[in-house]
Design an enzyme around this catalytic site. Structure first.
Site, PDB file in Angstrom:
ATOM      1  N   VAL A  13       0.825  -1.213   0.000  1.00 49.45           N
ATOM      2  CA  VAL A  13       0.000   0.000   0.000  1.00 49.45           C
ATOM      3  C   VAL A  13       0.860   1.263   0.000  1.00 49.45           C
ATOM      4  O   VAL A  13       0.363   2.358  -0.205  1.00 49.45           O
ATOM      5  CB  VAL A  13      -0.980  -0.046   1.204  1.00 49.45           C
ATOM      6  CG1 VAL A  13      -0.245   0.211   2.520  1.00 49.45           C
ATOM      7  CG2 VAL A  13      -2.172   0.873   1.018  1.00 49.45           C
ATOM      8  N   LEU A  17       7.489   3.277   1.133  1.00 53.84           N
ATOM      9  CA  LEU A  17       7.680   4.616   0.543  1.00 53.84           C
ATOM     10  C   LEU A  17       7.469   5.686   1.604  1.00 53.84           C
ATOM     11  O   LEU A  17       8.282   6.596   1.779  1.00 53.84           O
ATOM     12  CB  LEU A  17       6.716   4.827  -0.622  1.00 53.84           C
ATOM     13  CG  LEU A  17       6.742   6.256  -1.195  1.00 53.84           C
ATOM     14  CD1 LEU A  17       8.091   6.587  -1.810  1.00 53.84           C
ATOM     15  CD2 LEU A  17       5.629   6.460  -2.212  1.00 53.84           C
ATOM     16  N   LYS A  32      12.655  -2.284  10.510  1.00 55.93           N
ATOM     17  CA  LYS A  32      11.626  -3.225  10.036  1.00 55.93           C
ATOM     18  C   LYS A  32      11.765  -4.446  10.921  1.00 55.93           C
ATOM     19  O   LYS A  32      12.630  -5.298  10.675  1.00 55.93           O
ATOM     20  CB  LYS A  32      11.879  -3.571   8.562  1.00 55.93           C
ATOM     21  CG  LYS A  32      10.926  -4.623   7.977  1.00 55.93           C
ATOM     22  CD  LYS A  32       9.654  -4.008   7.438  1.00 55.93           C
ATOM     23  CE  LYS A  32       8.793  -5.070   6.712  1.00 55.93           C
ATOM     24  NZ  LYS A  32       7.613  -4.507   6.050  1.00 55.93           N
ATOM     25  N   GLY A  98       5.658  -1.962   9.908  1.00 58.69           N
ATOM     26  CA  GLY A  98       5.076  -3.289  10.089  1.00 58.69           C
ATOM     27  C   GLY A  98       5.073  -4.083   8.795  1.00 58.69           C
ATOM     28  O   GLY A  98       5.318  -3.537   7.707  1.00 58.69           O
TER      29      GLY A  98
HETATM   30  N1  LIG Z   1       3.225   6.918  -4.802  1.00 57.66           N
HETATM   31  C1  LIG Z   1       3.877   5.930  -5.462  1.00 57.66           C
HETATM   32  N2  LIG Z   1       4.346   6.156  -6.700  1.00 57.66           N
HETATM   33  C2  LIG Z   1       4.988   5.184  -7.384  1.00 57.66           C
HETATM   34  N3  LIG Z   1       5.221   3.940  -6.920  1.00 57.66           N
HETATM   35  C3  LIG Z   1       4.767   3.677  -5.663  1.00 57.66           C
HETATM   36  C4  LIG Z   1       4.085   4.636  -4.878  1.00 57.66           C
HETATM   37  N4  LIG Z   1       3.783   4.072  -3.681  1.00 57.66           N
HETATM   38  C5  LIG Z   1       4.257   2.818  -3.722  1.00 57.66           C
HETATM   39  N5  LIG Z   1       4.853   2.570  -4.906  1.00 57.66           N
HETATM   40  C6  LIG Z   1       5.483   1.289  -5.320  1.00 57.66           C
HETATM   41  O1  LIG Z   1       4.530   0.264  -5.064  1.00 57.66           O
HETATM   42  C7  LIG Z   1       5.194  -0.896  -4.503  1.00 57.66           C
HETATM   43  C8  LIG Z   1       4.614  -1.144  -3.097  1.00 57.66           C
HETATM   44  O2  LIG Z   1       4.979  -0.061  -2.249  1.00 57.66           O
HETATM   45  P1  LIG Z   1       5.654  -0.356  -0.824  1.00 57.66           P
HETATM   46  O3  LIG Z   1       6.770  -1.349  -0.988  1.00 57.66           O
HETATM   47  O4  LIG Z   1       5.987   0.962  -0.208  1.00 57.66           O
HETATM   48  O5  LIG Z   1       4.413  -1.048  -0.096  1.00 57.66           O
HETATM   49  P2  LIG Z   1       4.399  -1.665   1.364  1.00 57.66           P
HETATM   50  O6  LIG Z   1       3.099  -1.333   1.959  1.00 57.66           O
HETATM   51  O7  LIG Z   1       5.628  -1.234   2.088  1.00 57.66           O
HETATM   52  O8  LIG Z   1       4.489  -3.243   1.071  1.00 57.66           O
HETATM   53  P3  LIG Z   1       4.878  -4.409   2.169  1.00 57.66           P
HETATM   54  O9  LIG Z   1       3.600  -4.782   2.808  1.00 57.66           O
HETATM   55  O10 LIG Z   1       5.466  -5.470   1.300  1.00 57.66           O
HETATM   56  O11 LIG Z   1       5.870  -3.827   3.106  1.00 57.66           O
HETATM   57  C9  LIG Z   1       6.685  -0.554  -4.467  1.00 57.66           C
HETATM   58  O12 LIG Z   1       7.281  -1.047  -5.676  1.00 57.66           O
HETATM   59  C10 LIG Z   1       6.707   0.954  -4.475  1.00 57.66           C
HETATM   60  O13 LIG Z   1       7.900   1.482  -5.038  1.00 57.66           O
HETATM   61  C1  LIG Z   2       5.330 -10.383   1.534  1.00 57.51           C
HETATM   62  C2  LIG Z   2       4.740  -8.985   1.702  1.00 57.51           C
HETATM   63  N1  LIG Z   2       5.553  -8.079   0.881  1.00 57.51           N
HETATM   64  C3  LIG Z   2       4.771  -8.528   3.157  1.00 57.51           C
HETATM   65  N2  LIG Z   2       6.140  -8.453   3.607  1.00 57.51           N
HETATM   66  C4  LIG Z   2       3.968  -9.428   4.075  1.00 57.51           C
HETATM   67  C5  LIG Z   2       2.491  -9.250   3.851  1.00 57.51           C
HETATM   68  C6  LIG Z   2       1.652 -10.148   4.732  1.00 57.51           C
HETATM   69  C7  LIG Z   2       0.176 -10.039   4.397  1.00 57.51           C
HETATM   70  C8  LIG Z   2      -0.644 -11.085   5.106  1.00 57.51           C
HETATM   71  C9  LIG Z   2      -2.140 -10.906   4.805  1.00 57.51           C
HETATM   72  O1  LIG Z   2      -2.707  -9.829   5.140  1.00 57.51           O
HETATM   73  O2  LIG Z   2      -2.721 -11.800   4.156  1.00 57.51           O
HETATM   74 MG   LIG Z   3       7.110  -2.317   2.980  1.00 56.46          MG
END
Ligand SMILES: Nc1ncnc2c1ncn2[C@@H]1O[C@H](COP(=O)(O)OP(=O)(O)OP(=O)(O)O)[C@@H](O)[C@H]1O
Ligand SMILES: C[C@H](N)[C@H](N)CCCCCC(=O)O
Ligand SMILES: [Mg+2]
Length: 204
Positions: A13, A17, A32, A98
């Protein structure tokens, strides 16, 4: 401990970032606690690239499978122990990210929200801006409030959506602290080029 726990309405989500954005803008440390999917990519590696000067504390648990922490651990014959999730010693502001959302299981009984409750940092909720986010955001806020976890606010990630912002602020009784637009690429330069946060971490 001063800082923020960056949670979200889902995986992918934008928590990393937003974590990088805050780490860079506040000159904060990043942690993390539980990383899964390390076979492909790690959030601490990503933040290290996006914020080269940041202090990146080692993850307490690192698992290879891109799965929920409880399952990724099980597949490696391990089990996440909440008492092992000890925050790093730092006098600096700490941005904690998280894994996935607040109700993600860490083991067969504990959820991420249980860890958040123990850690005691205020939560920042990263949400998508598009259709479906109102429900997901309000549910996440409900979970946090039931555990009396302080909520700093919400960051909406995606195309601006004033109606969804208004609904989240109204029904969620929470400020939308920032709206991050789709970036052409997520790099150290584009992260550093984001508008500075208008809010500060809280805590002593
Ligand atoms: N505003 C944005 N513009 C462009 N790309 C984005 C944007 N926000 C997120 N992304 C891209 O979308 C993907 C998911 O974002 P991110 O890794 O921050 O999510 P996350 O919530 O940290 O995921 P996780 O649950 O795996 O930790 C990444 O490749 C990131 O670079
Ligand atoms: C692998 C992913 N990028 C995250 N690190 C872990 C996300 C767990 C999600 C579990 C769930 O809500 O089903
Ligand atoms: Mg992340």
């Amino acid at each position: 401990m001063r800082g923020v726990f960056v949670t979200g309405t889902d995986t992918d989500v934008g928590k990393t970032l937003v974590s990088a954005w805050l780490t860079q803008a506040w000159g904060a440390d990043y942690w993390k606690p539980v990383q899964t999917g390390a076979a492909e990519i790690t959030d601490y590696g990503t933040v290290g690239h996006l914020v080269p000067d940041a202090v990146i504390h080692p993850a307490t648990y690192v698992f290879q499978a891109p799965l929920s922490p409880h399952e990724a651990a099980r597949r490696e014959g391990a089990r996440i122990d909440l008492s092992a999730l000890v925050p790093p010693k730092t006098d600096n502001v700490l941005v904690v990210e998280g894994a996935g959302g607040a109700m993600v299981p860490l083991n067969e009984i504990a959820l991420t929200v249980d860890f958040m409750e123990r850690l005691g940092l205020p939560a920042l909720v990263v949400t998508r801006s598009n259709l479906g986010t109102i429900n997901h955001t309000l549910m996440t806020l409900e979970v946090l409030r039931r555990r009396r976890i302080p909520i700093l606010g919400v960051v909406m990630n995606g195309q601006k959506n004033p109606a969804n912002r208004q609904a989240i602020e109204h029904f969620g009784a929470v400020p939308v602290l920032a709206e991050i637009q789709p970036l052409p690429a997520v790099t150290a330069a584009t992260v550093a080029g984001l508008p500075r946060p208008t809010f500060q971490p809280i805590g002593e």
